[in-house]
Design a protein around this motif. Structure first.
Motif, PDB file in Angstrom:
ATOM      1  N   MET A   1       0.848  -1.187   0.000  1.00  0.00           N
ATOM      2  CA  MET A   1       0.000   0.000   0.000  1.00  0.00           C
ATOM      3  C   MET A   1       0.886   1.239   0.000  1.00  0.00           C
ATOM      4  N   LYS A   2       0.270   2.366  -0.353  1.00  0.00           N
ATOM      5  CA  LYS A   2       0.970   3.648  -0.321  1.00  0.00           C
ATOM      6  C   LYS A   2       0.556   4.440   0.909  1.00  0.00           C
ATOM      7  N   GLN A   3       1.503   5.196   1.435  1.00  0.00           N
ATOM      8  CA  GLN A   3       1.215   6.076   2.574  1.00  0.00           C
ATOM      9  C   GLN A   3       2.137   7.291   2.524  1.00  0.00           C
ATOM     10  N   TRP A   4       1.638   8.388   3.079  1.00  0.00           N
ATOM     11  CA  TRP A   4       2.428   9.613   3.168  1.00  0.00           C
ATOM     12  C   TRP A   4       2.959   9.771   4.586  1.00  0.00           C
ATOM     13  N   VAL A   5       4.245  10.092   4.705  1.00  0.00           N
ATOM     14  CA  VAL A   5       4.833  10.389   6.005  1.00  0.00           C
ATOM     15  C   VAL A   5       5.347  11.827   6.002  1.00  0.00           C
ATOM     16  N   MET A   6       5.537  12.365   7.200  1.00  0.00           N
ATOM     17  CA  MET A   6       6.094  13.716   7.322  1.00  0.00           C
ATOM     18  C   MET A   6       7.611  13.624   7.176  1.00  0.00           C
ATOM     19  N   SER A   7       8.158  14.336   6.200  1.00  0.00           N
ATOM     20  CA  SER A   7       9.598  14.295   5.958  1.00  0.00           C
ATOM     21  C   SER A   7      10.340  15.474   6.572  1.00  0.00           C
ATOM     22  N   SER A   8       9.609  16.551   6.883  1.00  0.00           N
ATOM     23  CA  SER A   8      10.219  17.708   7.558  1.00  0.00           C
ATOM     24  C   SER A   8       9.146  18.516   8.255  1.00  0.00           C
ATOM     25  N   LYS A   9       9.537  19.220   9.297  1.00  0.00           N
ATOM     26  CA  LYS A   9       8.612  20.081  10.012  1.00  0.00           C
ATOM     27  C   LYS A   9       8.353  21.349   9.199  1.00  0.00           C
TER      28      LYS A   9
ATOM     29  N   LYS B   1       4.475  22.724   2.619  1.00  0.00           N
ATOM     30  CA  LYS B   1       4.931  22.677   1.228  1.00  0.00           C
ATOM     31  C   LYS B   1       5.115  21.221   0.831  1.00  0.00           C
ATOM     32  N   PRO B   2       5.162  20.909  -0.467  1.00  0.00           N
ATOM     33  CA  PRO B   2       5.248  19.510  -0.906  1.00  0.00           C
ATOM     34  C   PRO B   2       6.411  18.738  -0.308  1.00  0.00           C
ATOM     35  N   THR B   3       7.539  19.416  -0.086  1.00  0.00           N
ATOM     36  CA  THR B   3       8.725  18.713   0.434  1.00  0.00           C
ATOM     37  C   THR B   3       8.612  18.340   1.908  1.00  0.00           C
ATOM     38  N   ASP B   4       7.526  18.751   2.570  1.00  0.00           N
ATOM     39  CA  ASP B   4       7.306  18.336   3.962  1.00  0.00           C
ATOM     40  C   ASP B   4       6.748  16.913   4.043  1.00  0.00           C
ATOM     41  N   PHE B   5       6.485  16.297   2.886  1.00  0.00           N
ATOM     42  CA  PHE B   5       5.882  14.964   2.852  1.00  0.00           C
ATOM     43  C   PHE B   5       6.707  14.027   1.971  1.00  0.00           C
TER      44      PHE B   5
ATOM     45  N   TYR C   1     -21.630  20.453  -0.358  1.00  0.00           N
ATOM     46  CA  TYR C   1     -20.719  20.905  -1.408  1.00  0.00           C
ATOM     47  C   TYR C   1     -19.349  20.284  -1.153  1.00  0.00           C
ATOM     48  N   GLU C   2     -18.910  19.444  -2.086  1.00  0.00           N
ATOM     49  CA  GLU C   2     -17.663  18.708  -1.923  1.00  0.00           C
ATOM     50  C   GLU C   2     -16.689  19.052  -3.050  1.00  0.00           C
ATOM     51  N   ASP C   3     -15.417  19.148  -2.704  1.00  0.00           N
ATOM     52  CA  ASP C   3     -14.346  19.342  -3.682  1.00  0.00           C
ATOM     53  C   ASP C   3     -13.456  18.107  -3.566  1.00  0.00           C
ATOM     54  N   ILE C   4     -13.560  17.198  -4.527  1.00  0.00           N
ATOM     55  CA  ILE C   4     -12.946  15.883  -4.399  1.00  0.00           C
ATOM     56  C   ILE C   4     -11.794  15.721  -5.374  1.00  0.00           C
ATOM     57  N   GLY C   5     -10.581  15.537  -4.831  1.00  0.00           N
ATOM     58  CA  GLY C   5      -9.432  15.189  -5.642  1.00  0.00           C
ATOM     59  C   GLY C   5      -9.384  13.683  -5.850  1.00  0.00           C
ATOM     60  N   GLN C   6      -8.473  13.246  -6.707  1.00  0.00           N
ATOM     61  CA  GLN C   6      -8.419  11.834  -7.079  1.00  0.00           C
ATOM     62  C   GLN C   6      -7.032  11.254  -6.823  1.00  0.00           C
ATOM     63  N   GLY C   7      -6.968  10.181  -6.013  1.00  0.00           N
ATOM     64  CA  GLY C   7      -5.738   9.439  -5.835  1.00  0.00           C
ATOM     65  C   GLY C   7      -4.912   9.894  -4.651  1.00  0.00           C
ATOM     66  N   ILE C   8      -4.349   8.929  -3.920  1.00  0.00           N
ATOM     67  CA  ILE C   8      -3.578   9.248  -2.714  1.00  0.00           C
ATOM     68  C   ILE C   8      -2.366  10.112  -3.035  1.00  0.00           C
ATOM     69  N   GLU C   9      -1.875  10.045  -4.265  1.00  0.00           N
ATOM     70  CA  GLU C   9      -0.719  10.855  -4.655  1.00  0.00           C
ATOM     71  C   GLU C   9      -0.987  12.348  -4.505  1.00  0.00           C
ATOM     72  N   ASN C  10      -2.252  12.756  -4.500  1.00  0.00           N
ATOM     73  CA  ASN C  10      -2.605  14.175  -4.478  1.00  0.00           C
ATOM     74  C   ASN C  10      -2.940  14.716  -3.083  1.00  0.00           C
ATOM     75  N   MET C  11      -2.649  13.941  -2.030  1.00  0.00           N
ATOM     76  CA  MET C  11      -2.955  14.414  -0.674  1.00  0.00           C
ATOM     77  C   MET C  11      -2.231  15.721  -0.303  1.00  0.00           C
ATOM     78  N   PRO C  12      -0.921  15.840  -0.500  1.00  0.00           N
ATOM     79  CA  PRO C  12      -0.263  17.102  -0.121  1.00  0.00           C
ATOM     80  C   PRO C  12      -0.859  18.323  -0.816  1.00  0.00           C
ATOM     81  N   GLU C  13      -1.113  18.207  -2.122  1.00  0.00           N
ATOM     82  CA  GLU C  13      -1.667  19.345  -2.859  1.00  0.00           C
ATOM     83  C   GLU C  13      -3.056  19.704  -2.359  1.00  0.00           C
ATOM     84  N   ALA C  14      -3.838  18.694  -1.967  1.00  0.00           N
ATOM     85  CA  ALA C  14      -5.174  18.963  -1.431  1.00  0.00           C
ATOM     86  C   ALA C  14      -5.077  19.800  -0.166  1.00  0.00           C
ATOM     87  N   LEU C  15      -4.118  19.480   0.705  1.00  0.00           N
ATOM     88  CA  LEU C  15      -3.943  20.263   1.934  1.00  0.00           C
ATOM     89  C   LEU C  15      -3.408  21.653   1.619  1.00  0.00           C
ATOM     90  N   ILE C  16      -2.404  21.732   0.775  1.00  0.00           N
ATOM     91  CA  ILE C  16      -1.799  23.026   0.441  1.00  0.00           C
ATOM     92  C   ILE C  16      -2.821  23.975  -0.176  1.00  0.00           C
TER      93      ILE C  16
END
Length: 341
Positions: free
Chosen positions: A6-14, A20-24, A309-324
């Motif tokens: 499975m895929k998962q996102w971890v925190m790579s920097s505080k 920013k994208p490089t925090d993940f 009202y929902e704004d839905i992104g697609q795919g786990i790869e897009n989690m950081p951008e969804a937060l940003i």
């Protein structure tokens, strides 16, 4: 199970400032096995919220500290695919702290704040927003804290966010006479009146914010559902009616500034002078009410009184951008990502 990874996102920097994208960092790891008292949940949707920045910098009292390499904390909706727990069975639809990963292991532990959804005829995505913590927060604040009643004149700040986008619908379902939302930018204000049930919208980024408050509330404000705090809250206090109710849901205007720069209110005396009430609340303190909240909100959705009202992104790869995107202020409603493709 057909897949073993499975895929998962971890925190790579505080984060320093905004995220920013490089925090993940995206990792591929084995799907975990479960022990007695645990369930394996396949993630369907994950939500994002502004508070996640504070998770990463360990600035909340209600979330576990995060360290470099930890799976990113976050709530979502998923389906139980394996169970060694007496609390949940295979097929149950859960909203819980899944983390940013394709499969989550949930224990019989209050930390996970797991809630078994019952209105499964409606979209499972609603478990992130309308029938999840955001919807529960909106009905708690508007109905039970602010006690909106027929004829009330209602104002909501942060109205285009996930909670605010529900608060307007709920106020109208409770027969208020006018509900006005405050949001930033012409696009979001258009969403308020066209998609989120508001009678009128005020753009706080434009000139004349307080003049517009006086225009829409010439006889004062009965209820204020506040997500912003600071200077705005102070100016609303100057305009409240006798026995007004103010529900303090958040203060996003001050999340990123030091305490010494917080706004010093001048109009707090109006609460006593106008025999009014101002009360803060936290949704995690009201767990025993979740089933009733879900059922009432689901009823209003079926009746067409709430149109989530929902704004839905697609795919786990897009989690950081969804937060940003939340911090960029370009989105409205409940922002989430569909994980199961």
């Amino acid at each position: 199970m057909e897949h073993t990874k499975m895929k998962q996102w971890v925190m790579s920097s505080k984060p320093k400032g905004l995220v920013k994208p490089t925090d993940f960092r995206l990792e591929e790891v084995p799907i975990p096995t479960i022990a007695k008292g645990e369930v394996l949940v396949k993630t369907l949707y994950l939500g994002v919220a502004p508070v996640m920045l504070r998770y990463m910098t360990n600035e909340t009292s209600f979330e576990r500290p995060m360290h470099i390499g930890d799976v990113m904390i976050g709530r979502g909706v998923g389906r139980v695919v394996e169970s060694k727990s007496s609390s949940f069975k295979i097929g149950d639809l859960l909203q819980t702290k899944l983390g940013w990963r394709e499969y989550g292991v949930i224990k019989d532990d209050p930390y996970f704040m797991t809630y078994n959804m019952k209105n499964t005829d409606l979209s499972s995505s609603y478990g992130v927003g309308a029938l999840g913590m955001n919807g529960f927060t909106a009905i708690l604040g508007m109905r039970d804290i602010a006690k909106v009643k027929k004829g009330d004149k209602v104002l909501v700040s942060g109205a285009a966010g996930s909670v605010g986008s529900m608060a307007g619908f709920i106020a109208k379902a409770l027969d208020c006479s006018i509900v006005v939302g405050i949001a930033g930018g012409e696009k979001k204000c258009k969403l308020l009146t066209e998609k989120m049930g508001y009678d009128a919208a005020i753009d706080y980024k434009a000139e004349g914010l307080y003049e517009k408050l006086d225009h829409y509330f010439p006889h004062g404000i009965d209820v204020f559902f506040d997500n912003v705090g600071g200077e705005l809250l102070d100016n609303v206090l100057a305009r409240i009616n006798r026995r007004a109710r103010i529900a303090i849901c958040g203060r996003i205007s001050e999340y990123l500034i030091p305490p010494e720069e917080y706004h010093r209110p001048k109009n707090m005396y109006k609460i006593g002078l106008m025999d009014s009430k101002m009360e803060g609340f936290f949704i995690y303190d009201y767990q025993e009410h979740y089933p009733e909240y879900e059922n009432q909100l689901a009823q209003w959705i079926r009746q067409g009184k709430i149109i989530p009202y929902e704004d839905i992104g697609q795919g786990i790869e897009n989690m950081p951008e969804a937060l940003i995107s939340l911090y960029k202020g370009t989105k409205g409603g409940t922002r989430m990502v569909k994980i199961e493709m």
